[in-house]
Design an enzyme around this catalytic site. Sequence first.
Site, PDB file in Angstrom:
ATOM      1  N   SER A  42      37.358  74.293  47.474  1.00  0.00           N
ATOM      2  CA  SER A  42      37.845  73.260  46.850  1.00  0.00           C
ATOM      3  C   SER A  42      37.334  72.054  47.069  1.00  0.00           C
ATOM      4  CB  SER A  42      39.359  73.342  47.205  1.00  0.00           C
ATOM      5  OG  SER A  42      39.730  73.087  48.566  1.00  0.00           O
TER       6      SER A  42
ATOM      7  N   SER B   5      36.941  76.820  51.642  1.00  0.00           N
ATOM      8  CA  SER B   5      36.888  75.662  50.987  1.00  0.00           C
ATOM      9  C   SER B   5      35.894  74.307  51.441  1.00  0.00           C
ATOM     10  CB  SER B   5      38.094  74.863  50.496  1.00  0.00           C
ATOM     11  OG  SER B   5      38.774  75.609  49.472  1.00  0.00           O
TER      12      SER B   5
ATOM     13  N   LYS C 236      37.916  63.844  51.853  1.00  0.00           N
ATOM     14  CA  LYS C 236      38.704  64.600  50.797  1.00  0.00           C
ATOM     15  C   LYS C 236      40.005  63.931  50.743  1.00  0.00           C
ATOM     16  CE  LYS C 236      39.655  69.319  49.784  1.00  0.00           C
ATOM     17  NZ  LYS C 236      39.901  70.817  50.548  1.00  0.00           N
TER      18      LYS C 236
HETATM   19  N1  GLN Z   1      39.058  79.643  46.965  1.00  0.00           N
HETATM   20  C1  GLN Z   1      40.185  79.776  47.955  1.00  0.00           C
HETATM   21  C2  GLN Z   1      41.435  79.613  47.080  1.00  0.00           C
HETATM   22  O1  GLN Z   1      41.384  79.360  45.875  1.00  0.00           O
HETATM   23  C3  GLN Z   1      40.250  78.925  48.967  1.00  0.00           C
HETATM   24  C4  GLN Z   1      40.642  77.499  48.807  1.00  0.00           C
HETATM   25  C5  GLN Z   1      40.554  76.758  50.056  1.00  0.00           C
HETATM   26  O2  GLN Z   1      39.904  77.254  51.084  1.00  0.00           O
HETATM   27  N2  GLN Z   1      41.353  75.809  49.990  1.00  0.00           N
HETATM   28  O3  GLN Z   1      42.709  79.729  47.589  1.00  0.00           O
END
Ligand code: GLN
Length: 496
Positions: free
Chosen positions: A159, A183, A78
């Site tokens: 994400s 995410s 990532k």
């Molecule tokens: N969807 C969540 C957010 O928008 C979690 C994102 C994540 O885990 N990095 O913050």
Amino acid sequence: MNLTDFGLAAARLALGRREFSARDLTLAHLAAIEALNRRLNAFITVTAEQALAQAAAADAALAKGEGGPLAGIPLAIKDIFCTAGIRTTAASRILGPFVPPYESAVTANLRRDGAVFLGKTNLDEFAMGSSTTSSAFGSTENPWKRRQDPEIRLVPGGSSGGSAAAVAAHLALGATGTDTGGSIRQPASFCGIAGIKPTYGRCSRFGVVAFASSLDHPGPFGRSVEDCAILLRSMAGHDPRDSTSVDVPVPDYPAACARGIRGLRVGVPREYRVEGMAGEIEEMWQSGLGWLREAGATIVDVSLPHTKYGLPTYYIVAPAEASSNLARYDGVRYGLRVPGEDLIDLYERTRGEGFGAEVKRRILMGTYVLSAGYYDAYYLKAQKVRALILKDFTDAFAEVDALLAPTAPSAAFAEGEKTEDPVTMYLNDVFTVPADLAGVPAISVPAGLDADGLPLGLQVIGPPFGEEVVFTVAAALERAAGFAALPAIRAGSPRT
Ligand code: GLN
């Protein structure tokens, strides 16, 4: 058999027996990326030269009967993990041409064990999102298609959507992700693969671009539970450079996948039965409970009474920490610089042009809840509720060994479906944020397909540092589910 058809565990055995070389395995994955990445946009940067050099080193070690536990295994990283000498973007314009002079602890551990890095994967900008549509480098496409509507572009979740799409489409044998509010688990669920968020402190955050420091959890994706176990074993470990890294031994996770679940107590959190959840997800959850019961587990109803405060708490704490972490992007020290008339003007222009809309929204929310007069009402209150959410889990784990719940309230949605309304998007995190707030380990396992032919994941949550029981229950679930479906877009598929 195409070399991209091997799973990680199988490829490791075959490499050890010299059935094929790390070079051939790497070339096969690079060719698959070359063929499919224009379509999927799973990778922001492909590091073919570095991958071939690492593969050559792995082949040399394997030829001598040496090589670490991941010798020659091609992985995707990532693009939020700093990689020495390789551009790291966090999918933001503000990092501009940033090339880290140092390596994240997690990627260094993977390198130490012989892994091959194919490249850096796409994500929501600074990992803020659930759809991989807010990247400055364009959105990633989910390799799965709705049976009825193969034309529609679905999101891979987020994400860490680029990592999940790459593993699902057989462009990599495994990948790294970070889970701050879901995410890793939500994209794993949307893409029909496995992904685990370990206990907070299990994997070092050193060299991971910070989103919300008290919530950021690095972890792996794999096409099976065992693949995740193999990867986590390499990624985890104490690191003095992260003051929240915990100095406890890393158990043999792959061994935990082979254990039975007879006698284990699995809890069903009653508050996870939320309004608006698709009927098919409720059915999948019931099937999962049935499979665990058949394998010898006892199913127990439990209550996590503060679940409904999870999302509001998360969307105060995460933006608060993000607004503070993102203050460092000022155009002076590194990354993008947009010249201005004076210093303040330079800051404003750089941040105005460098950050995307969702990131700006988080900075505004975070600055608001931390400002004088609101700090006590929002931030401090949220921290207190967070302690209650942790206590819910502590109480539940006094009764049961693990919890079973859905990973997400829906299957993969179409691009643009939820992007106009940020709150609808935030609701997608309802089942994943509590485990982040509590710091407890949780995995998503593909359990079946919905009526559209899209994968649905189930989530196993365990007590702090209870990754072994999480792997044991998840592997039992995986064996019973027998999930073998493959996405429409993948390496070696006649349709692509
Ligand atoms: N969807 C969540 C957010 O928008 C979690 C994102 C994540 O885990 N990095 O913050």
